[in-house]
Design a protein around this motif. Structure first.
Motif, PDB file in Angstrom:
ATOM      1  N   ASP A 148       0.828  -1.203   0.000  1.00  0.00           N
ATOM      2  CA  ASP A 148       0.000   0.000   0.000  1.00  0.00           C
ATOM      3  C   ASP A 148       0.862   1.251   0.000  1.00  0.00           C
ATOM      4  O   ASP A 148       0.624   2.205  -0.733  1.00  0.00           O
ATOM      5  CB  ASP A 148      -0.901   0.044   1.243  1.00  0.00           C
ATOM      6  CG  ASP A 148      -1.731  -1.206   1.430  1.00  0.00           C
ATOM      7  OD1 ASP A 148      -2.039  -1.850   0.420  1.00  0.00           O
ATOM      8  OD2 ASP A 148      -2.061  -1.536   2.576  1.00  0.00           O
ATOM      9  N   MET A 151       2.542   2.019  -3.247  1.00  0.00           N
ATOM     10  CA  MET A 151       1.604   2.602  -4.192  1.00  0.00           C
ATOM     11  C   MET A 151       1.340   4.072  -3.886  1.00  0.00           C
ATOM     12  O   MET A 151       1.443   4.938  -4.770  1.00  0.00           O
ATOM     13  CB  MET A 151       0.297   1.815  -4.171  1.00  0.00           C
ATOM     14  CG  MET A 151      -0.801   2.394  -5.042  1.00  0.00           C
ATOM     15  SD  MET A 151      -2.311   1.421  -4.906  1.00  0.00           S
ATOM     16  CE  MET A 151      -2.642   1.524  -3.138  1.00  0.00           C
ATOM     17  N   THR A 152       0.997   4.374  -2.633  1.00  0.00           N
ATOM     18  CA  THR A 152       0.662   5.753  -2.291  1.00  0.00           C
ATOM     19  C   THR A 152       1.902   6.651  -2.356  1.00  0.00           C
ATOM     20  O   THR A 152       1.809   7.821  -2.738  1.00  0.00           O
ATOM     21  CB  THR A 152       0.020   5.832  -0.899  1.00  0.00           C
ATOM     22  OG1 THR A 152       0.883   5.215   0.071  1.00  0.00           O
ATOM     23  CG2 THR A 152      -1.322   5.109  -0.891  1.00  0.00           C
ATOM     24  N   ARG A 163      -5.124   5.246  -8.951  1.00  0.00           N
ATOM     25  CA  ARG A 163      -5.624   4.205  -9.853  1.00  0.00           C
ATOM     26  C   ARG A 163      -4.572   3.812 -10.883  1.00  0.00           C
ATOM     27  O   ARG A 163      -4.349   2.629 -11.147  1.00  0.00           O
ATOM     28  CB  ARG A 163      -6.897   4.686 -10.554  1.00  0.00           C
ATOM     29  CG  ARG A 163      -7.567   3.618 -11.410  1.00  0.00           C
ATOM     30  CD  ARG A 163      -8.799   4.192 -12.093  1.00  0.00           C
ATOM     31  NE  ARG A 163      -9.762   4.661 -11.113  1.00  0.00           N
ATOM     32  CZ  ARG A 163     -10.683   3.890 -10.569  1.00  0.00           C
ATOM     33  NH1 ARG A 163     -10.755   2.610 -10.887  1.00  0.00           N
ATOM     34  NH2 ARG A 163     -11.540   4.390  -9.705  1.00  0.00           N
ATOM     35  N   ARG A 166      -1.564   2.061  -9.138  1.00  0.00           N
ATOM     36  CA  ARG A 166      -1.954   0.705  -8.733  1.00  0.00           C
ATOM     37  C   ARG A 166      -1.987  -0.225  -9.934  1.00  0.00           C
ATOM     38  O   ARG A 166      -1.471  -1.345  -9.879  1.00  0.00           O
ATOM     39  CB  ARG A 166      -3.330   0.728  -8.056  1.00  0.00           C
ATOM     40  CG  ARG A 166      -3.833  -0.674  -7.770  1.00  0.00           C
ATOM     41  CD  ARG A 166      -5.184  -0.666  -7.094  1.00  0.00           C
ATOM     42  NE  ARG A 166      -5.653  -2.040  -6.915  1.00  0.00           N
ATOM     43  CZ  ARG A 166      -6.752  -2.371  -6.280  1.00  0.00           C
ATOM     44  NH1 ARG A 166      -7.525  -1.437  -5.760  1.00  0.00           N
ATOM     45  NH2 ARG A 166      -7.100  -3.625  -6.154  1.00  0.00           N
ATOM     46  N   GLU A 170       0.378  -3.525 -10.452  1.00  0.00           N
ATOM     47  CA  GLU A 170      -0.202  -4.858 -10.558  1.00  0.00           C
ATOM     48  C   GLU A 170       0.161  -5.529 -11.876  1.00  0.00           C
ATOM     49  O   GLU A 170       0.450  -6.726 -11.910  1.00  0.00           O
ATOM     50  CB  GLU A 170      -1.718  -4.782 -10.386  1.00  0.00           C
ATOM     51  CG  GLU A 170      -2.124  -4.431  -8.961  1.00  0.00           C
ATOM     52  CD  GLU A 170      -3.610  -4.536  -8.725  1.00  0.00           C
ATOM     53  OE1 GLU A 170      -4.377  -4.547  -9.718  1.00  0.00           O
ATOM     54  OE2 GLU A 170      -4.014  -4.618  -7.554  1.00  0.00           O
ATOM     55  N   PRO A 227      -7.266   3.718  -1.130  1.00  0.00           N
ATOM     56  CA  PRO A 227      -6.133   3.176  -1.871  1.00  0.00           C
ATOM     57  C   PRO A 227      -5.519   1.933  -1.267  1.00  0.00           C
ATOM     58  O   PRO A 227      -4.841   1.192  -1.952  1.00  0.00           O
ATOM     59  CB  PRO A 227      -5.126   4.341  -1.864  1.00  0.00           C
ATOM     60  CG  PRO A 227      -5.534   5.231  -0.744  1.00  0.00           C
ATOM     61  CD  PRO A 227      -7.020   5.097  -0.660  1.00  0.00           C
ATOM     62  N   LEU A 230      -3.928  -3.236  -1.679  1.00  0.00           N
ATOM     63  CA  LEU A 230      -2.945  -4.153  -2.268  1.00  0.00           C
ATOM     64  C   LEU A 230      -2.317  -5.113  -1.268  1.00  0.00           C
ATOM     65  O   LEU A 230      -1.747  -6.110  -1.656  1.00  0.00           O
ATOM     66  CB  LEU A 230      -1.816  -3.351  -2.936  1.00  0.00           C
ATOM     67  CG  LEU A 230      -2.187  -2.656  -4.224  1.00  0.00           C
ATOM     68  CD1 LEU A 230      -0.970  -1.953  -4.793  1.00  0.00           C
ATOM     69  CD2 LEU A 230      -2.719  -3.630  -5.253  1.00  0.00           C
TER      70      LEU A 230
END
Length: 231
Positions: A148, A151-152, A163, A166, A170, A227, A230
């Protein structure tokens, strides 16, 4: 309508924010159930979540268990937090350790069934349980998981949307997992399409109100997807 807020707090403030016993219990129940959900999808053998495609590929080349791969990659990802200047909390470290242990314990309890109906049931149960587990550990408000925060942190540093970041992450981990021989299938697609909406629906139920905490987002009857999906 009364809303409950997702707080954006530092690691010490998270522990001082109140209702700590309840939040700790919810955090660790959520993380353990997340590991169980991973194992259910593995035993369903119809496809794994994107990051678990990578984990399943890695264990084909490294003599470790799937749960150990989850732990290993969690700490690899935490190293990537350093240039992003993300700060880990209790939930971050717990996430890195507990999920992998829970996955290995659950995988040791039963083998994959031969019956397709049973395998589909395991896949569906894994996805639903994963959404519940995610809502539980995010709702405890004790910090992001390693993936997480990556990603952030990338979204904050690059200025790109959550989005988009992420999706890029992925796709990258799935491709790496496939190159390593990881498990990709229908379950991967179903997971990607459903985990967000189901978690979004469950999150308001388990989000613990921290009162005066600084809000990151508001969660009501129709919250925006958070968010932290993950792991």
């Amino acid at each position: 309508m009364t809303t409950v807020q997702l707080a954006d707090l530092g690691p010490i403030t998270q522990l001082r924010a109140g209702q700590l016993p309840r939040r700790l219990l919810q955090l660790y129940v959520g993380l353990w159930l997340y590991g169980v959900s991973l194992a259910l999808m593995v035993r369903g053998h119809i496809g794994l979540a994107p990051w678990d495609v990578l984990h399943s590929g890695a264990i084909r080349h490294i003599p470790i268990t799937l749960g150990q791969a989850v732990v290993l990659f969690s700490f690899v990802v935490l190293v990537l937090w350093i240039p992003l200047k993300e700060k880990p909390g209790l939930g971050t470290i717990s996430n890195a350790l507990v999920i992998g242990v829970a996955a290995d314990v659950t995988l040791g309890m039963f083998a994959a069934p031969d019956n397709m109906v049973a395998r589909v049931a395991l896949m569906a149960s894994g996805i639903l349980l994963c959404a519940l587990a995610t809502a539980l550990y995010i709702g405890a408000q004790l910090g992001r998981g390693p993936r997480d925060g990556l990603m952030t942190g990338l979204a904050r540093r690059t200025g790109l949307s959550i989005r988009l970041v992420r999706t890029a992450l992925e796709v990258t981990v799935v491709l790496l997992g496939l190159l390593l021989g990881g498990t990709l299938g229908l379950g991967t697609v179903v997971f990607a399409l459903t985990i967000g909406p189901i978690t979004q629906w469950l999150l308001p139920i388990f989000l613990i109100d921290l009162g005066e905490a600084t809000p990151q987002a508001e969660v009501g009857d129709n919250p925006e997807p958070h968010p932290d999906l993950l792991r």
